[in-house]
Motif scaffolding. Structure first.
Motif, mmCIF file in Angstrom:
data_model
loop_
_atom_site.group_PDB
_atom_site.id
_atom_site.type_symbol
_atom_site.label_atom_id
_atom_site.label_comp_id
_atom_site.label_asym_id
_atom_site.label_seq_id
_atom_site.Cartn_x
_atom_site.Cartn_y
_atom_site.Cartn_z
ATOM 1 N N LEU A 164 0.375 14.648 -8.572
ATOM 2 C CA LEU A 164 1.060 13.353 -8.516
ATOM 3 C C LEU A 164 1.575 13.047 -7.113
ATOM 4 O O LEU A 164 1.637 11.885 -6.709
ATOM 5 C CB LEU A 164 2.227 13.326 -9.510
ATOM 6 C CG LEU A 164 1.859 13.416 -10.983
ATOM 7 C CD1 LEU A 164 3.122 13.492 -11.834
ATOM 8 C CD2 LEU A 164 0.989 12.240 -11.406
ATOM 9 N N ALA A 165 1.945 14.085 -6.359
ATOM 10 C CA ALA A 165 2.487 13.894 -5.017
ATOM 11 C C ALA A 165 1.406 13.666 -3.967
ATOM 12 O O ALA A 165 1.724 13.346 -2.829
ATOM 13 C CB ALA A 165 3.355 15.098 -4.630
ATOM 14 N N ASP A 166 0.142 13.812 -4.336
ATOM 15 C CA ASP A 166 -0.963 13.544 -3.416
ATOM 16 C C ASP A 166 -1.566 12.194 -3.788
ATOM 17 O O ASP A 166 -2.438 12.089 -4.650
ATOM 18 C CB ASP A 166 -2.018 14.646 -3.518
ATOM 19 C CG ASP A 166 -3.135 14.482 -2.503
ATOM 20 O OD1 ASP A 166 -3.281 13.380 -1.920
ATOM 21 O OD2 ASP A 166 -3.875 15.456 -2.286
ATOM 22 N N GLY A 167 -1.080 11.149 -3.145
ATOM 23 C CA GLY A 167 -1.511 9.796 -3.477
ATOM 24 C C GLY A 167 -3.001 9.553 -3.354
ATOM 25 O O GLY A 167 -3.542 8.677 -4.025
ATOM 26 N N TRP A 168 -3.667 10.325 -2.522
ATOM 27 C CA TRP A 168 -5.116 10.133 -2.346
ATOM 28 C C TRP A 168 -5.896 10.503 -3.608
ATOM 29 O O TRP A 168 -7.048 10.107 -3.768
ATOM 30 C CB TRP A 168 -5.616 10.956 -1.152
ATOM 31 C CG TRP A 168 -5.134 10.393 0.146
ATOM 32 C CD1 TRP A 168 -4.110 10.869 0.915
ATOM 33 C CD2 TRP A 168 -5.611 9.219 0.803
ATOM 34 N NE1 TRP A 168 -3.943 10.066 2.012
ATOM 35 C CE2 TRP A 168 -4.847 9.053 1.974
ATOM 36 C CE3 TRP A 168 -6.614 8.286 0.513
ATOM 37 C CZ2 TRP A 168 -5.058 7.996 2.858
ATOM 38 C CZ3 TRP A 168 -6.820 7.237 1.388
ATOM 39 C CH2 TRP A 168 -6.057 7.093 2.544
ATOM 40 N N ARG B 217 -6.971 2.911 -0.347
ATOM 41 C CA ARG B 217 -7.158 2.403 1.018
ATOM 42 C C ARG B 217 -6.212 3.069 1.999
ATOM 43 O O ARG B 217 -6.556 3.279 3.153
ATOM 44 C CB ARG B 217 -6.966 0.885 1.043
ATOM 45 C CG ARG B 217 -8.015 0.153 0.205
ATOM 46 C CD ARG B 217 -7.772 -1.345 0.126
ATOM 47 N NE ARG B 217 -6.584 -1.654 -0.671
ATOM 48 C CZ ARG B 217 -5.451 -2.164 -0.203
ATOM 49 N NH1 ARG B 217 -5.329 -2.471 1.053
ATOM 50 N NH2 ARG B 217 -4.432 -2.396 -1.012
ATOM 51 N N ASP B 218 -5.024 3.424 1.538
ATOM 52 C CA ASP B 218 -4.046 4.089 2.391
ATOM 53 C C ASP B 218 -2.940 4.638 1.497
ATOM 54 O O ASP B 218 -2.732 4.151 0.378
ATOM 55 C CB ASP B 218 -3.458 3.108 3.411
ATOM 56 C CG ASP B 218 -2.698 3.797 4.536
ATOM 57 O OD1 ASP B 218 -2.891 5.019 4.736
ATOM 58 O OD2 ASP B 218 -1.906 3.116 5.222
ATOM 59 N N VAL B 219 -2.235 5.637 1.992
ATOM 60 C CA VAL B 219 -1.092 6.221 1.300
ATOM 61 C C VAL B 219 0.018 6.363 2.332
ATOM 62 O O VAL B 219 -0.198 6.954 3.394
ATOM 63 C CB VAL B 219 -1.431 7.609 0.697
ATOM 64 C CG1 VAL B 219 -0.206 8.248 0.076
ATOM 65 C CG2 VAL B 219 -2.554 7.491 -0.327
ATOM 66 N N ARG C 251 4.502 3.553 -0.764
ATOM 67 C CA ARG C 251 3.464 2.829 -1.500
ATOM 68 C C ARG C 251 2.095 3.491 -1.389
ATOM 69 O O ARG C 251 1.773 4.108 -0.378
ATOM 70 C CB ARG C 251 3.352 1.400 -0.979
ATOM 71 C CG ARG C 251 4.590 0.582 -1.210
ATOM 72 C CD ARG C 251 4.434 -0.856 -0.797
ATOM 73 N NE ARG C 251 4.028 -0.945 0.603
ATOM 74 C CZ ARG C 251 3.590 -2.054 1.197
ATOM 75 N NH1 ARG C 251 3.493 -3.173 0.504
ATOM 76 N NH2 ARG C 251 3.259 -2.061 2.457
ATOM 77 N N LEU C 252 1.336 3.294 -2.460
ATOM 78 C CA LEU C 252 -0.097 3.562 -2.467
ATOM 79 C C LEU C 252 -0.778 2.218 -2.270
ATOM 80 O O LEU C 252 -0.407 1.230 -2.915
ATOM 81 C CB LEU C 252 -0.553 4.137 -3.812
ATOM 82 C CG LEU C 252 0.041 5.454 -4.273
ATOM 83 C CD1 LEU C 252 -0.459 5.783 -5.680
ATOM 84 C CD2 LEU C 252 -0.324 6.560 -3.310
ATOM 85 N N HIS C 253 -1.765 2.172 -1.401
ATOM 86 C CA HIS C 253 -2.528 0.948 -1.160
ATOM 87 C C HIS C 253 -3.895 1.179 -1.798
ATOM 88 O O HIS C 253 -4.694 1.957 -1.292
ATOM 89 C CB HIS C 253 -2.645 0.689 0.343
ATOM 90 C CG HIS C 253 -1.308 0.660 1.015
ATOM 91 N ND1 HIS C 253 -0.632 -0.509 1.262
ATOM 92 C CD2 HIS C 253 -0.511 1.671 1.469
ATOM 93 C CE1 HIS C 253 0.522 -0.223 1.847
ATOM 94 N NE2 HIS C 253 0.624 1.090 1.977
ATOM 95 N N ASP D 17 -4.289 -4.123 -3.830
ATOM 96 C CA ASP D 17 -2.862 -4.289 -4.093
ATOM 97 C C ASP D 17 -2.156 -2.970 -3.850
ATOM 98 O O ASP D 17 -2.729 -2.066 -3.231
ATOM 99 C CB ASP D 17 -2.614 -4.813 -5.508
ATOM 100 C CG ASP D 17 -1.503 -5.869 -5.523
ATOM 101 O OD1 ASP D 17 -0.518 -5.708 -4.776
ATOM 102 O OD2 ASP D 17 -1.624 -6.833 -6.275
ATOM 103 N N THR D 18 -0.930 -2.838 -4.328
ATOM 104 C CA THR D 18 -0.136 -1.640 -4.058
ATOM 105 C C THR D 18 0.587 -1.159 -5.310
ATOM 106 O O THR D 18 0.787 -1.906 -6.261
ATOM 107 C CB THR D 18 0.947 -1.921 -2.982
ATOM 108 O OG1 THR D 18 1.810 -2.956 -3.455
ATOM 109 C CG2 THR D 18 0.320 -2.305 -1.654
ATOM 110 N N THR D 19 0.974 0.104 -5.257
ATOM 111 C CA THR D 19 1.886 0.694 -6.231
ATOM 112 C C THR D 19 3.012 1.308 -5.425
ATOM 113 O O THR D 19 2.767 2.015 -4.448
ATOM 114 C CB THR D 19 1.171 1.763 -7.076
ATOM 115 O OG1 THR D 19 0.219 1.119 -7.921
ATOM 116 C CG2 THR D 19 2.147 2.547 -7.933
ATOM 117 N N SER D 20 4.249 1.034 -5.832
ATOM 118 C CA SER D 20 5.397 1.564 -5.084
ATOM 119 C C SER D 20 6.291 2.403 -5.982
ATOM 120 O O SER D 20 6.325 2.233 -7.196
ATOM 121 C CB SER D 20 6.188 0.426 -4.442
ATOM 122 O OG SER D 20 6.609 -0.492 -5.417
ATOM 123 N N VAL D 21 7.013 3.317 -5.342
ATOM 124 C CA VAL D 21 7.917 4.219 -6.050
ATOM 125 C C VAL D 21 9.289 3.562 -6.172
ATOM 126 O O VAL D 21 9.884 3.169 -5.175
ATOM 127 C CB VAL D 21 8.046 5.577 -5.319
ATOM 128 C CG1 VAL D 21 9.033 6.480 -6.042
ATOM 129 C CG2 VAL D 21 6.687 6.249 -5.192
#
Length: 145
Positions: free
Chosen positions: A19-23, A36-38, A48-50, A62-66
């Protein structure tokens, strides 16, 4: 809110490593097609995860944010996929001997997804998260140290 749980044959710290490795998110999150980016601070609050959702050539960036984090036990995310909308995704880890029970509580928080009647929305999210947790288990249990 849709609630889905699954036992994963690994300790909470092993689940948390994934879970801690956004890639790794496109490997287990149903609908995520690429990263696309972490943010370097992932999974700190505000990071954020892009990502992109959908299938090529119809991809939405889009993005996901904590929103909240408690290392190795809890992650509250705001997952965006506009124009479809956004959702709050609450992931919790509960130790259970040599295994971990992972629970996802999810619901739409804005956008057209809120127009879907709640019983239908919960059913769709539940089935999606059954598969998400199945994929997460494959990733976590298949990793070697």
């Amino acid at each position: 809110m849709s609630t889905t749980s699954r036992s994963i044959a690994a300790t909470p710290d092993r689940v948390w490593e994934v879970l801690a490795d956004g890639w790794l998110y496109p490997l287990f999150v149903v609908g995520a097609s690429r990263m696309r980016d972490v943010d370097e601070t992932w999974p700190a609050v505000g990071s954020r995860l892009h990502h992109s959702v959908g299938t090529w050539p119809l991809l939405i960036d889009d993005t996901t944010s904590v929103l909240e984090v408690e290392e190795q036990s809890h992650l509250l995310l705001l997952a965006r996929g506009w124009p479809a909308g956004q959702a709050n995704v609450d992931i919790s880890l509960q130790p259970d001997g040599a295994s971990t029970t992972v629970t996802i509580v999810e619901d739409a928080s804005a956008g057209p997804g809120l127009l879907v009647p709640k019983p239908l929305r919960d059913l769709q999210l539940h089935h999606r998260n059954i598969e998400t947790l199945r994929r997460l288990a494959f990733v976590v249990e298949g990793r070697t140290k």
